[in-house]
Design a protein around this motif. Structure first.
Motif, short mmCIF file in Angstrom:
data_model
loop_
_atom_site.label_atom_id
_atom_site.label_comp_id
_atom_site.label_asym_id
_atom_site.label_seq_id
_atom_site.Cartn_x
_atom_site.Cartn_y
_atom_site.Cartn_z
N ARG A 22 43.25 38.12 34.76
CA ARG A 22 43.00 36.84 35.43
C ARG A 22 44.22 36.40 36.23
O ARG A 22 44.11 35.96 37.38
CB ARG A 22 42.63 35.73 34.43
CG ARG A 22 41.19 35.77 33.97
CD ARG A 22 40.80 34.51 33.21
NE ARG A 22 41.71 34.14 32.15
CZ ARG A 22 41.71 34.65 30.91
NH1 ARG A 22 40.83 35.59 30.60
NH2 ARG A 22 42.56 34.24 30.01
N ARG A 23 45.41 36.53 35.62
CA ARG A 23 46.65 36.16 36.33
C ARG A 23 46.85 37.04 37.55
O ARG A 23 47.22 36.56 38.62
CB ARG A 23 47.87 36.28 35.41
CG ARG A 23 47.98 35.20 34.36
CD ARG A 23 49.36 35.18 33.71
NE ARG A 23 49.90 36.47 33.32
CZ ARG A 23 49.72 37.07 32.14
NH1 ARG A 23 48.99 36.47 31.20
NH2 ARG A 23 50.27 38.23 31.88
N ARG A 25 44.60 38.69 39.27
CA ARG A 25 43.55 38.43 40.27
C ARG A 25 43.86 37.15 41.03
O ARG A 25 43.55 37.03 42.22
CB ARG A 25 42.18 38.33 39.59
CG ARG A 25 41.05 38.20 40.57
CD ARG A 25 39.69 38.37 39.91
NE ARG A 25 39.44 37.45 38.83
CZ ARG A 25 39.04 36.20 38.97
NH1 ARG A 25 38.83 35.69 40.16
NH2 ARG A 25 38.82 35.44 37.91
N ALA A 26 44.49 36.20 40.38
CA ALA A 26 44.90 34.93 40.98
C ALA A 26 43.73 34.27 41.69
O ALA A 26 42.72 33.98 41.06
CB ALA A 26 46.10 35.13 41.89
N ASP A 27 43.84 34.07 42.99
CA ASP A 27 42.81 33.36 43.75
C ASP A 27 41.77 34.28 44.38
O ASP A 27 40.88 33.81 45.07
CB ASP A 27 43.46 32.52 44.86
CG ASP A 27 44.30 31.38 44.30
OD1 ASP A 27 43.99 30.91 43.18
OD2 ASP A 27 45.25 30.96 44.98
N ARG A 28 41.91 35.58 44.14
CA ARG A 28 40.91 36.50 44.71
C ARG A 28 39.57 36.27 44.02
O ARG A 28 39.51 36.11 42.80
CB ARG A 28 41.34 37.95 44.50
CG ARG A 28 42.47 38.37 45.41
CD ARG A 28 42.84 39.81 45.24
NE ARG A 28 41.81 40.71 45.75
CZ ARG A 28 41.89 42.02 45.67
NH1 ARG A 28 42.93 42.60 45.11
NH2 ARG A 28 40.93 42.77 46.17
N PRO A 29 38.50 36.28 44.77
CA PRO A 29 37.18 36.11 44.15
C PRO A 29 36.85 37.25 43.19
O PRO A 29 37.13 38.42 43.47
CB PRO A 29 36.22 36.12 45.34
CG PRO A 29 37.05 35.80 46.54
CD PRO A 29 38.41 36.34 46.23
#
Length: 100
Positions: A22-23, A25-29
């Motif tokens: 999750r970290r 991936r950050a803001d990637r959909p």
């Protein structure tokens, strides 16, 4: 085929893996990452939330590749609890350090 229940350690490692992804991936959909890794968005969601605590290696390798994460660094990050770091372990890795 009978599947044995997961150990507490496996469950915790799965939760650490999910948090790490999750970290990274950050803001990637989620959909974008899942499609690029050729996994279903539902599978990625379950891994990220810890519902799939022991995903298949090729699945993790594909997701890590899309996110630019080194598998060695991923293993180092998830294999030891935050409070129980090895004496020789570096500080917890940021997504930027995982890519190196």
């Amino acid at each position: 085929m009978v599947r044995l229940p997961l150990t507490g350690e496996e469950v915790e490692r799965g939760q650490r893996l999910g948090a790490l992804l999750r970290r990274a991936r950050a803001d990637r959909p989620m959909l974008e990452v899942a499609l690029e890794a050729q996994v279903s968005p539902e599978t990625l969601r379950k891994i990220e939330t810890g519902r799939i605590a022991t995903p298949a290696f090729p699945t993790i390798a594909a997701i890590a590749g899309v996110l630019g994460l080194s598998l060695d660094a991923v293993w180092a990050e998830i294999s030891h609890p935050a409070g129980g770091a090895r004496p020789d372990a570096p500080e917890r890795l940021s997504p930027e350090r995982l890519a190196s």
